[in-house]
Write a protein that holds these residues in place. Structure first.
Motif, short mmCIF file in Angstrom:
data_model
loop_
_atom_site.label_atom_id
_atom_site.label_comp_id
_atom_site.label_asym_id
_atom_site.label_seq_id
_atom_site.Cartn_x
_atom_site.Cartn_y
_atom_site.Cartn_z
N MET A 1 37.26 34.09 40.72
CA MET A 1 36.86 35.32 41.34
C MET A 1 38.12 36.05 41.79
O MET A 1 38.93 35.49 42.50
N LYS A 2 38.27 37.31 41.40
CA LYS A 2 39.43 38.10 41.73
C LYS A 2 39.01 39.22 42.66
O LYS A 2 38.06 39.94 42.38
N THR A 3 39.67 39.38 43.78
CA THR A 3 39.33 40.42 44.72
C THR A 3 40.45 41.44 44.76
O THR A 3 41.61 41.10 44.95
N LEU A 4 40.10 42.71 44.62
CA LEU A 4 41.06 43.80 44.72
C LEU A 4 40.63 44.70 45.85
O LEU A 4 39.51 44.64 46.33
N SER A 5 41.50 45.63 46.25
CA SER A 5 41.23 46.42 47.44
C SER A 5 40.21 47.52 47.22
O SER A 5 39.51 47.90 48.14
N ALA A 6 40.11 48.10 46.04
CA ALA A 6 39.20 49.21 45.81
C ALA A 6 37.75 48.75 45.87
O ALA A 6 37.42 47.64 45.51
N GLY A 7 36.88 49.64 46.32
CA GLY A 7 35.46 49.33 46.36
C GLY A 7 34.93 49.16 47.75
O GLY A 7 33.73 49.19 47.96
N GLY A 8 35.80 48.98 48.71
CA GLY A 8 35.41 48.91 50.10
C GLY A 8 34.32 47.91 50.40
O GLY A 8 34.36 46.76 49.96
N PRO A 9 33.29 48.34 51.15
CA PRO A 9 32.27 47.42 51.62
C PRO A 9 31.41 46.82 50.51
O PRO A 9 30.92 45.70 50.65
N ALA A 165 34.00 48.05 37.38
CA ALA A 165 33.70 49.48 37.44
C ALA A 165 34.62 50.18 38.44
O ALA A 165 35.07 51.31 38.19
N LEU A 166 34.92 49.51 39.53
CA LEU A 166 35.74 50.14 40.58
C LEU A 166 37.24 49.91 40.39
O LEU A 166 38.04 50.73 40.85
N ASN A 167 37.63 48.82 39.74
CA ASN A 167 39.04 48.45 39.68
C ASN A 167 39.61 48.33 38.27
O ASN A 167 40.79 48.05 38.12
N GLY A 168 38.78 48.43 37.24
CA GLY A 168 39.26 48.29 35.87
C GLY A 168 39.24 46.85 35.41
O GLY A 168 38.86 45.94 36.14
N VAL A 169 39.68 46.64 34.17
CA VAL A 169 39.60 45.31 33.57
C VAL A 169 40.51 44.29 34.24
O VAL A 169 40.33 43.09 34.04
N SER A 170 41.44 44.74 35.03
CA SER A 170 42.28 43.78 35.77
C SER A 170 41.45 42.99 36.77
O SER A 170 41.89 41.94 37.25
N ALA A 171 40.23 43.46 37.08
CA ALA A 171 39.35 42.76 38.01
C ALA A 171 38.52 41.68 37.32
O ALA A 171 37.79 40.95 37.99
N LEU A 172 38.63 41.57 35.99
CA LEU A 172 37.91 40.50 35.30
C LEU A 172 38.47 39.15 35.73
O LEU A 172 39.69 38.99 35.81
N PRO A 173 37.59 38.19 35.98
CA PRO A 173 38.11 36.86 36.33
C PRO A 173 38.76 36.23 35.11
O PRO A 173 38.34 36.46 33.98
N ALA A 174 39.80 35.49 35.35
CA ALA A 174 40.50 34.80 34.26
C ALA A 174 40.71 33.34 34.65
O ALA A 174 41.29 33.05 35.70
N ALA A 175 40.19 32.45 33.84
CA ALA A 175 40.37 31.03 34.09
C ALA A 175 41.84 30.68 33.94
O ALA A 175 42.55 31.29 33.15
N PRO A 176 42.31 29.70 34.69
CA PRO A 176 43.69 29.25 34.52
C PRO A 176 43.94 28.83 33.08
O PRO A 176 43.03 28.36 32.39
N ALA A 177 45.16 28.98 32.62
CA ALA A 177 45.51 28.70 31.22
C ALA A 177 45.15 27.28 30.81
O ALA A 177 44.73 27.05 29.68
N GLU A 178 45.27 26.32 31.72
CA GLU A 178 44.96 24.93 31.37
C GLU A 178 43.47 24.71 31.13
O GLU A 178 43.07 23.70 30.59
#
Length: 182
Positions: A1-9, A165-178
């Motif tokens: 789960m990736k949390t970014l600042s945009a999107g507020g509450p 929708a609020l932060n772009g594809v950088s907000a997609l979760p990414a599993a660790p490489a291993e």
């Protein structure tokens, strides 16, 4: 789960529910896998010691616990981005198109899981009168695991769609490489 600042509450609320859902899934996995391993281990020992074989109800209990472990694992995989994904499509679009695509995909998957949840609730009503022969537990127990998994995966995908929708594809979760196979 990736949390970014945009999107507020909205994102903060989704993140909070996501954390609670993840914690519940980890507890479900810990309890179900521990009970299954303990039960199966005890049954193996008993089969070697006793001449009559193992304890039959332990096998039946495993049948009720296994779906819960799978459902919790699926929800955690969705949250972590460790499920099956085809990321090549995002390369064909610019940032805006990729955002729309990522949001649409996760919303579509959330709707599919909600439909599965609806069908499962109907099945629960049908099988609720069936009882397991040894434990006397309603067969609906396993279907409740499917409902939990479908509802959890629907929410997790909706939360991802909101973040994307609020932060772009950088907000997609990414599993660790291993944990990923390339």
């Amino acid at each position: 789960m990736k949390t970014l600042s945009a999107g507020g509450p909205f994102v903060a609320a989704a993140d909070g529910v996501d954390r609670v859902l993840g914690a519940i899934c980890r507890v479900v996995l810990l309890v179900t896998l521990s009970l299954m391993l303990l039960g199966l281990g005890v049954n193996v020992v008993i089969r070697y010691v006793a001449t009559q074989g193992g304890i039959d109800w332990i096998n039946e209990a495993t049948e009720f616990l296994f779906p819960w472990a799978i459902a919790a694992g699926i929800v955690l995989a969705v949250q972590r981005g460790a499920h099956i994904a085809v990321d090549v499509l995002f390369g064909f679009f610019g940032p805006r198109g990729a955002r729309v695509l990522g949001t649409a995909i996760h919303l579509l998957v959330a709707v599919a899981y909600l439909l599965l949840l609806k069908v499962t609730i109907g099945l629960i009503e049908i099988v609720s009168i069936e009882m397991s022969p040894l434990l006397g537990i309603s067969r609906s127990w396993a279907y409740w695991a499917l409902a939990f998994g479908a509802g959890g995966a629907a929410f997790a995908n909706a939360a991802i769609a909101l973040r994307v929708a609020l932060n772009g594809v950088s907000a997609l979760p990414a599993a660790p490489a291993e944990e990923s196979v390339t």
